[in-house]
Design a protein around this motif. Structure first.
Motif: not given
Length: 362
Positions: A137-161
Motif C-alpha cells: 500500500e506504500q505505492s498509493i502514497e506515491d500516486g498508484a491507483l487503488v484498483r486498476k480497471t481491466p480497460e486501463q491495464v489493456a490501454e497501457v499494455a497496448e502502448a507499452a508494446v
C-alpha cells in the motif's frame, strides 16, 4: 560457476550505492522489486537494491564517468559492461481522464510490464496478520491507483508494446476479501488485454478456494500462474506470514498440482525468499518437491524494504545464496524445467534473482 552469477548475487544481497546517473531511476515501495533499479550487465538485466538502508552501506558503488558506468567495490574477477535501461516512452502518457500510465503499470527489468491490480490487501492494515516484508500500500502514497480497471491495464499494455517493445505482462494483486483470492479480477483483466494486444501474461494470486478458477484464468488468456510461498518452515511462516500461513504448505502443494494440471508443467511458479530464516536444506527440499510437481521455484534473496516491519532485517549471506542457487539449478536441470521455457512471469524475466545464471551453467 558463473562469475556473472556470483557478481549479481553480491549486488542483489548487498545493494549498490548510486551516484545521480541518467536513465530509468527505478522505484520505491509497493509490490515487486521495490527500492530497486534495473541495470544491464553484459546484456543481462538485473534488478539491484539502491534505495534501502542496506544499499546505503553497501561495499559496491555504481559510479558514472561521462557516459560510462562502472561498479566499484571489492576485488572481483568479473567486470561487465554496464548500462541502465532508459525511461520508457509510455510513462509520458495519460488516459483520456488524466490518469498517468505509470500509475497503472510500471516497467520491470527492460521489457516486462507489471501491475498490481488491487493495491490493497485484507491483511495489510493489521501488522499482526500481514506479511512482514510487504509494502503493497506504500505505492498509493506515491500516486498508484487503488484498483486498476481491466480497460486501463489493456490501454497501457497496448502502448507499452507499441512504444517500448514490452514482451510480457505480470499481473499481481493484494488479496481481496473473496474466495477467488483475486482470480476473478485477473481473468477479467487478461480478457481485456488480449482483446487489444497479443501479449504473454502471468497472473499471480493466492490459491483460490474453488480449483475451477485455474481453468477460468487459463481460458481468459493467462498463460502462466504464480502462487507464492515465500517461506517454507512452519515457525518461519508463522513469524513472517502470520495471516497467510493459516493456509498450510500441504494446501499449497494441492493447489500447485491442480494448477499444473491446467497450465502445464513449467507454467506454474512460486517465489521462495531466501534469508528470512529457512535453512538451505529446507529451501532445497521444498524446491525438490515443487519441481517434481512441475512448479518452478523462483528463489530470490530477501531484500528489506523501507517502511516495513522487516526494514532492518539483514540480507542473506552471498555464499548461502550461491549454495542454494547451485542446488536448485541442478534440480531444475534434472527435472527439465527451464525459466526460458515459461511463457511469462517473474521466473521468465529472472531479473530479481541470479538463479537463471546458475541454471545456464548447471
Amino acid at each position: 560457476m558463473s562469475e556473472l552469477g556470483r557478481l549479481v548475487t553480491e549486488l542483489q544481497v548487498h545493494g549498490v550505492r548510486v551516484d545521480p546517473v541518467k536513465g530509468n531511476p527505478g522505484r520505491r515501495g509497493g509490490a515487486g522489486p521495490s527500492d530497486h533499479r534495473a541495470l544491464d550487465l553484459d546484456g543481462t538485466t538485473v534488478m539491484v537494491p539502491v534505495y534501502n538502508d542496506a544499499s546505503a552501506a553497501s561495499p559496491y558503488k555504481l559510479a558514472s564517468s561521462g557516459a560510462a558506468l562502472a561498479i566499484e567495490g571489492p576485488e572481483q574477477q568479473c567486470s561487465p559492461e554496464i548500462t541502465t535501461p532508459r525511461e520508457p516512452e509510455f510513462y509520458s502518457l495519460s488516459t483520456t481522464d488524466g490518469i498517468s500510465y505509470r500509475s497503472i503499470a510500471l516497467l520491470h527489468s527492460k521489457d516486462v510490464l507489471a501491475t498490481t491490480l488491487l493495491q490493497t490487501c485484507i491483511r495489510f492494515r493489521d501488522r499482526s496478520q500481514s506479511c512482514q516484508f510487504c509494502a503493497i500500500e506504500q505505492s498509493i502514497e506515491d500516486g498508484a491507483l487503488v484498483r486498476k480497471t481491466p480497460e486501463q491495464v489493456a490501454e497501457v499494455a497496448e502502448a507499452a508494446v507499441r512504444l517500448d517493445g514490452v514482451k510480457q505482462l505480470v499481473m499481481t494483486t493484494g488479496t481481496p476479501n473473496s474466495d477467488d483470492r483475486g482470480a476473478r479480477l485477473m481473468a477479467e483483466t487478461s480478457e481485456a488485454v488480449k482483446r487489444r494486444v497479443n501479449l504473454p501474461i502471468q497472473g499471480q494470486c493466492e490459491p483460490p478456494e474453488d480449483p475451477r478458477w485455474y481453468q477460468r484464468m487459463k481460458d481468459s488468456g493467462i498463460d502462466s500462474l504464480g502462487m507464492h510461498l515465500e517461506v517454507v518452515e512452519p515457525d518461519v511462516r508463522r513469524r513472517i506470514l502470520p495471516g497467510k500461513s493459516e493456509l498450510s504448505l500441504e494446501r499449497y502443494y494441492e493447489a500447485f498440482a491442480d494448477a499444473v494440471a491446467v497450465f502445464g508443467r513449467g507454467e506454474v511458479s512460486t517465489y521462495l525468499l531466501a534469508g528470512l530464516g529457512d535453512s538451505k536444506e529446507a529451501l532445497l527440499d521444498c524446491s525438490r518437491r515443487l519441481i517434481e510437481l512441475g512448479v518452478y521455484p523462483f528463489v530470490v534473496p530477501f531484500v528489506p524494504i523501507s517502511g516495513t516491519p522487516l526494514e532492518s532485517h539483514p540480507s542473506p549471506d552471498s555464499s548461502f545464496m550461491v549454495d542454494v542457487y547451485q542446488g536448485v539449478a541442478a534440480m531444475l536441470k534434472a527435472g527439465d524445467l527451464r525459466s526460458e521455457q515459461m511463457s511469462a512471469g517473474c521466473a521468465k524475466c529472472g531479473a530479481c534473482s541470479a538463479l537463471s545464471l546458475f541454471e545456464q551453467v548447471s
